[in-house]
Motif scaffolding. Sequence first.
Motif, PDB file in Angstrom:
ATOM      1  N   GLY A   1     -23.572 -33.490  -3.274  1.00 20.03           N
ATOM      2  CA  GLY A   1     -24.626 -32.755  -2.590  1.00 20.03           C
ATOM      3  C   GLY A   1     -24.906 -31.410  -3.228  1.00 20.03           C
ATOM      4  N   LYS A   2     -23.853 -30.671  -3.540  1.00 24.08           N
ATOM      5  CA  LYS A   2     -24.017 -29.348  -4.144  1.00 24.08           C
ATOM      6  C   LYS A   2     -24.623 -29.470  -5.537  1.00 24.08           C
ATOM      7  N   GLN A   3     -24.168 -30.429  -6.323  1.00 22.08           N
ATOM      8  CA  GLN A   3     -24.712 -30.627  -7.667  1.00 22.08           C
ATOM      9  C   GLN A   3     -26.182 -31.014  -7.612  1.00 22.08           C
ATOM     10  N   LEU A   4     -26.549 -31.848  -6.651  1.00 18.45           N
ATOM     11  CA  LEU A   4     -27.937 -32.282  -6.501  1.00 18.45           C
ATOM     12  C   LEU A   4     -28.820 -31.102  -6.130  1.00 18.45           C
ATOM     13  N   LEU A   5     -28.349 -30.279  -5.194  1.00 14.46           N
ATOM     14  CA  LEU A   5     -29.114 -29.107  -4.785  1.00 14.46           C
ATOM     15  C   LEU A   5     -29.253 -28.122  -5.937  1.00 14.46           C
ATOM     16  N   ASP A   6     -28.177 -27.930  -6.689  1.00 14.41           N
ATOM     17  CA  ASP A   6     -28.217 -27.016  -7.840  1.00 14.41           C
ATOM     18  C   ASP A   6     -29.213 -27.506  -8.887  1.00 14.41           C
ATOM     19  N   GLU A   7     -29.238 -28.809  -9.109  1.00 15.55           N
ATOM     20  CA  GLU A   7     -30.155 -29.366 -10.106  1.00 15.55           C
ATOM     21  C   GLU A   7     -31.597 -29.217  -9.648  1.00 15.55           C
ATOM     22  N   TRP A   8     -31.849 -29.446  -8.363  1.00 17.18           N
ATOM     23  CA  TRP A   8     -33.206 -29.248  -7.834  1.00 17.18           C
ATOM     24  C   TRP A   8     -33.624 -27.792  -7.984  1.00 17.18           C
ATOM     25  N   GLN A   9     -32.732 -26.875  -7.683  1.00 13.81           N
ATOM     26  CA  GLN A   9     -33.069 -25.458  -7.764  1.00 13.81           C
ATOM     27  C   GLN A   9     -33.284 -25.027  -9.220  1.00 13.81           C
ATOM     28  N   ARG A  10     -32.555 -25.658 -10.141  1.00 11.42           N
ATOM     29  CA  ARG A  10     -32.786 -25.374 -11.568  1.00 11.42           C
ATOM     30  C   ARG A  10     -34.201 -25.791 -11.965  1.00 11.42           C
ATOM     31  N   ILE A  11     -34.594 -26.971 -11.532  1.00 11.23           N
ATOM     32  CA  ILE A  11     -35.931 -27.471 -11.835  1.00 11.23           C
ATOM     33  C   ILE A  11     -36.991 -26.603 -11.163  1.00 11.23           C
ATOM     34  N   LEU A  12     -36.750 -26.234  -9.918  1.00 10.53           N
ATOM     35  CA  LEU A  12     -37.712 -25.420  -9.177  1.00 10.53           C
ATOM     36  C   LEU A  12     -37.897 -24.056  -9.853  1.00 10.53           C
ATOM     37  N   THR A  13     -36.830 -23.519 -10.393  1.00 12.47           N
ATOM     38  CA  THR A  13     -36.918 -22.235 -11.106  1.00 12.47           C
ATOM     39  C   THR A  13     -37.826 -22.360 -12.330  1.00 12.47           C
ATOM     40  N   LEU A  14     -37.707 -23.461 -13.068  1.00 15.69           N
ATOM     41  CA  LEU A  14     -38.571 -23.689 -14.224  1.00 15.69           C
ATOM     42  C   LEU A  14     -40.031 -23.808 -13.800  1.00 15.69           C
ATOM     43  N   VAL A  15     -40.263 -24.529 -12.705  1.00 12.77           N
ATOM     44  CA  VAL A  15     -41.628 -24.695 -12.211  1.00 12.77           C
ATOM     45  C   VAL A  15     -42.202 -23.341 -11.792  1.00 12.77           C
ATOM     46  N   GLN A  16     -41.400 -22.547 -11.123  1.00 16.08           N
ATOM     47  CA  GLN A  16     -41.871 -21.237 -10.685  1.00 16.08           C
ATOM     48  C   GLN A  16     -42.179 -20.327 -11.867  1.00 16.08           C
ATOM     49  N   GLN A  17     -41.414 -20.431 -12.929  1.00 20.40           N
ATOM     50  CA  GLN A  17     -41.681 -19.645 -14.135  1.00 20.40           C
ATOM     51  C   GLN A  17     -43.030 -20.019 -14.740  1.00 20.40           C
ATOM     52  N   VAL A  18     -43.315 -21.307 -14.779  1.00 21.46           N
ATOM     53  CA  VAL A  18     -44.599 -21.776 -15.302  1.00 21.46           C
ATOM     54  C   VAL A  18     -45.738 -21.303 -14.403  1.00 21.46           C
ATOM     55  N   LYS A  19     -45.544 -21.388 -13.104  1.00 26.13           N
ATOM     56  CA  LYS A  19     -46.569 -20.932 -12.163  1.00 26.13           C
ATOM     57  C   LYS A  19     -46.833 -19.442 -12.313  1.00 26.13           C
ATOM     58  N   THR A  20     -45.759 -18.671 -12.478  1.00 18.63           N
ATOM     59  CA  THR A  20     -45.905 -17.219 -12.621  1.00 18.63           C
ATOM     60  C   THR A  20     -46.771 -16.867 -13.815  1.00 18.63           C
ATOM     61  N   GLU A  21     -46.532 -17.552 -14.920  1.00 23.07           N
ATOM     62  CA  GLU A  21     -47.311 -17.309 -16.130  1.00 23.07           C
ATOM     63  C   GLU A  21     -48.771 -17.716 -15.925  1.00 23.07           C
ATOM     64  N   ALA A  22     -48.984 -18.846 -15.247  1.00 25.68           N
ATOM     65  CA  ALA A  22     -50.351 -19.353 -15.045  1.00 25.68           C
ATOM     66  C   ALA A  22     -51.161 -18.448 -14.125  1.00 25.68           C
ATOM     67  N   ILE A  23     -50.579 -18.044 -13.006  1.00 27.30           N
ATOM     68  CA  ILE A  23     -51.353 -17.253 -12.030  1.00 27.30           C
ATOM     69  C   ILE A  23     -51.661 -15.856 -12.559  1.00 27.30           C
ATOM     70  N   SER A  24     -50.821 -15.368 -13.482  1.00 23.18           N
ATOM     71  CA  SER A  24     -51.078 -14.035 -14.044  1.00 23.18           C
ATOM     72  C   SER A  24     -52.382 -14.011 -14.825  1.00 23.18           C
ATOM     73  N   ARG A  25     -52.796 -15.162 -15.348  1.00 23.16           N
ATOM     74  CA  ARG A  25     -54.052 -15.250 -16.090  1.00 23.16           C
ATOM     75  C   ARG A  25     -55.264 -15.113 -15.177  1.00 23.16           C
ATOM     76  N   PHE A  26     -55.025 -15.251 -13.881  1.00 25.47           N
ATOM     77  CA  PHE A  26     -56.117 -15.136 -12.912  1.00 25.47           C
ATOM     78  C   PHE A  26     -55.992 -13.865 -12.080  1.00 25.47           C
ATOM     79  N   GLY A  27     -55.164 -12.935 -12.564  1.00 25.78           N
ATOM     80  CA  GLY A  27     -55.061 -11.628 -11.933  1.00 25.78           C
ATOM     81  C   GLY A  27     -54.050 -11.491 -10.817  1.00 25.78           C
ATOM     82  N   LEU A  28     -53.306 -12.561 -10.515  1.00 24.80           N
ATOM     83  CA  LEU A  28     -52.285 -12.468  -9.480  1.00 24.80           C
ATOM     84  C   LEU A  28     -50.996 -11.898 -10.065  1.00 24.80           C
ATOM     85  N   PRO A  29     -50.183 -11.217  -9.266  1.00 33.40           N
ATOM     86  CA  PRO A  29     -48.946 -10.618  -9.763  1.00 33.40           C
ATOM     87  C   PRO A  29     -47.983 -11.660 -10.338  1.00 33.40           C
ATOM     88  N   SER A  30     -47.326 -11.300 -11.429  1.00 26.31           N
ATOM     89  CA  SER A  30     -46.333 -12.192 -12.042  1.00 26.31           C
ATOM     90  C   SER A  30     -45.002 -12.019 -11.320  1.00 26.31           C
TER      91      SER A  30
END
Length: 229
Positions: free
Chosen positions: A40-69
């Motif tokens: 359970g802990k390993q599964l949650l950690d892996e999901w959170q690792r993936i979610l962190t990558l997705v959030q990094q991509v989102k942060t970069e994308a939204i900054s192009r439209f004037g939203l805070p990074s």
Amino acid sequence: IPLLNPEQAIICQRLIVDTLDDKELAEKLESQADVDSLTGKQLLDEWQRILTLVQQVKTEAISRFGLPSSSLGILHYEKQISKMMTSQDRRAAEELRQVSFQLWDVVLRKAFSCTSFRRIGLREARNITEQLQEACAEEDFLKKIDDVLKSTDISNRAAVDTHKTLVNLVIPHQMNTLKRFGFDGAKGFVSFQASIMEHIVDEGVSMQLMSASESVFKRAGLARNTRCE
């Protein structure tokens, strides 16, 4: 903070999807372990690792439209997307739903070889999270937590070790509930995590998820800010 129009939101979502589907990032998304073999802990950690990558991509994308990074920028972006999905502009709302589906479909296929991703509506999201909340508050389950923590001598354990023990109990328990809604096994668990992202800004959904965790925290004597979900 700027407000995006539907066309900008669709372009931004497509940019996120294209970035996640890029070969270089796809290699980072790919899990190095068999998801079905994770605790359970390993599964949650892996999901959170993936979610962190997705959030990094989102942060970069939204900054192009004037939203805070920042996480605040992402929060405002997600709220705007959620509102547009329920707007009277049906064409834009449906296109946004489709692109958002593609986003998480790409993530789940690349990261977990999961091909069973499905969207859920707000009513179903609220129903499932309510069931998760009730499952975590069941007295039989809480007694199981008591027994496990007593047997491991919690007084001599660091908070991080107690957290790990709890997660390894909570995740399988939640998976039993999720199975009733068609989210079966480890892949079903991560698929649900992706499905709920569309509704995470809804107060009912977020409060029920928080309440589920707090039931376990309180029983274990952990501080509220010790995360278990």
